[in-house]
Scaffold this active site. Sequence first.
Site, PDB file in Angstrom:
ATOM      1  N   GLY A  17       0.831  -1.198   0.000  1.00  0.00           N
ATOM      2  CA  GLY A  17       0.000   0.000   0.000  1.00  0.00           C
ATOM      3  C   GLY A  17       0.865   1.247   0.000  1.00  0.00           C
ATOM      4  N   ALA A  18       1.889   1.242  -0.868  1.00  0.00           N
ATOM      5  CA  ALA A  18       2.957   2.257  -0.780  1.00  0.00           C
ATOM      6  C   ALA A  18       2.859   3.356  -1.827  1.00  0.00           C
ATOM      7  CB  ALA A  18       4.323   1.571  -0.917  1.00  0.00           C
ATOM      8  N   SER A  19       1.887   3.324  -2.718  1.00  0.00           N
ATOM      9  CA  SER A  19       1.922   4.248  -3.855  1.00  0.00           C
ATOM     10  C   SER A  19       1.589   5.684  -3.486  1.00  0.00           C
ATOM     11  CB  SER A  19       0.985   3.768  -4.965  1.00  0.00           C
ATOM     12  OG  SER A  19      -0.350   3.678  -4.485  1.00  0.00           O
ATOM     13  N   SER A  20       0.876   5.902  -2.379  1.00  0.00           N
ATOM     14  CA  SER A  20       0.512   7.259  -1.969  1.00  0.00           C
ATOM     15  C   SER A  20       0.269   7.293  -0.465  1.00  0.00           C
ATOM     16  CB  SER A  20      -0.752   7.732  -2.711  1.00  0.00           C
ATOM     17  OG  SER A  20      -1.882   6.957  -2.332  1.00  0.00           O
ATOM     18  N   SER A 146      -6.302   2.364  12.536  1.00  0.00           N
ATOM     19  CA  SER A 146      -6.959   3.660  12.623  1.00  0.00           C
ATOM     20  C   SER A 146      -7.556   3.811  14.007  1.00  0.00           C
ATOM     21  CB  SER A 146      -8.075   3.765  11.573  1.00  0.00           C
ATOM     22  OG  SER A 146      -8.870   4.904  11.779  1.00  0.00           O
ATOM     23  N   TYR A 159     -15.491   1.052   6.394  1.00  0.00           N
ATOM     24  CA  TYR A 159     -14.113   1.335   6.805  1.00  0.00           C
ATOM     25  C   TYR A 159     -13.904   0.981   8.268  1.00  0.00           C
ATOM     26  CZ  TYR A 159      -9.760   4.016   7.380  1.00  0.00           C
ATOM     27  OH  TYR A 159      -8.473   4.401   7.647  1.00  0.00           O
TER      28      TYR A 159
END
Length: 333
Positions: A17-20, A146, A159
């Site tokens: 999950g590193a693209s943004s 979270s 979520y």
Amino acid sequence: MKIRLKPLDEQVVVVLGASSGIGRASALRLAARGARLVVGARSQPGLASLVQEITAAGGEAVHLVCDAADPDQVQRLADLAVSRFGRIDTWVNAAALSLFATFEDTTPAEFRRVVEVNYLGQVHGALAALPHLRAAGQGALISISSVESRVALPLHAAYSAGKHAVQGAMDALRRDLIADGAPISVTTVKPATIDTPLFTNSRNKMDRRPKGPPPVYSPEVVAACVEHAAEHPVRDLLAGGAAAQMLATEALAPKVMDLLLAKVAIRAESTREKVPGGSPGNLDAPTSDDRVKADLHGRPSLFTWLQLHPRARVLTAAGALAAPTLVRRFRRA
């Protein structure tokens, strides 16, 4: 059992999950400390620009397009790390999707997709990582969860459900590893609202553009938690003082929290910008958004900084205790 983790400049780290957003901020921070990075996400452009940014700064990184909801793709990410660098020392699960809608306006397919990425994606990451962390003789598994793993927000049922599931899975895994005597640290990072493109890329069924409720913190607050957890075995870290306040209120006065969030949070979760008909977001397909930050003007967190610097925390507490005595002596002087 004492867990000893390597310095980051001796580590191979996988970030899923590193693209943004948080994942990208964490990858950049770890690479700047000398870690060798293997990064995965659905967005090929986002991953390519991340690797280019790391290598341009003198770091070392490779990438693989990977949907966290597909266990086979996640396994290939782990295989790439081992084939390229020989091992995995730290694995960071950061992949996440978001959807803004009431419970009744969320379809079963939407619930399934969000939970597949936000919860099962972390399960797939952990299952792929654990054999290699065991083979390395030590390691860290870092879960980006979270505050919503404990405090569910209105309009965010899917979520919140996924993050609640992450909390249960990571707690159970940690206890399994302790019982087994495995020297693997499991850390859950619980951010409050963070200034990332998550909100811009959310599927939205409101008539206004979504955002997170204030206060808003910088992605670097979360990345600092990831950096710390990669070198220091720690159970939980809160990214942003608001997370601590929300968790305390939920634990001590859940009915008050129900009323407060019902009255305040819905307004706080949208901007004034109208988007008639909402927006599809990135549930079904990735976007090319490779930003770390969005436009929410996130701030640093003294609370989190003190969490990560225990000596400073002790000195601050000692100073607070000594302050009344010093004030009295000053007045008598």
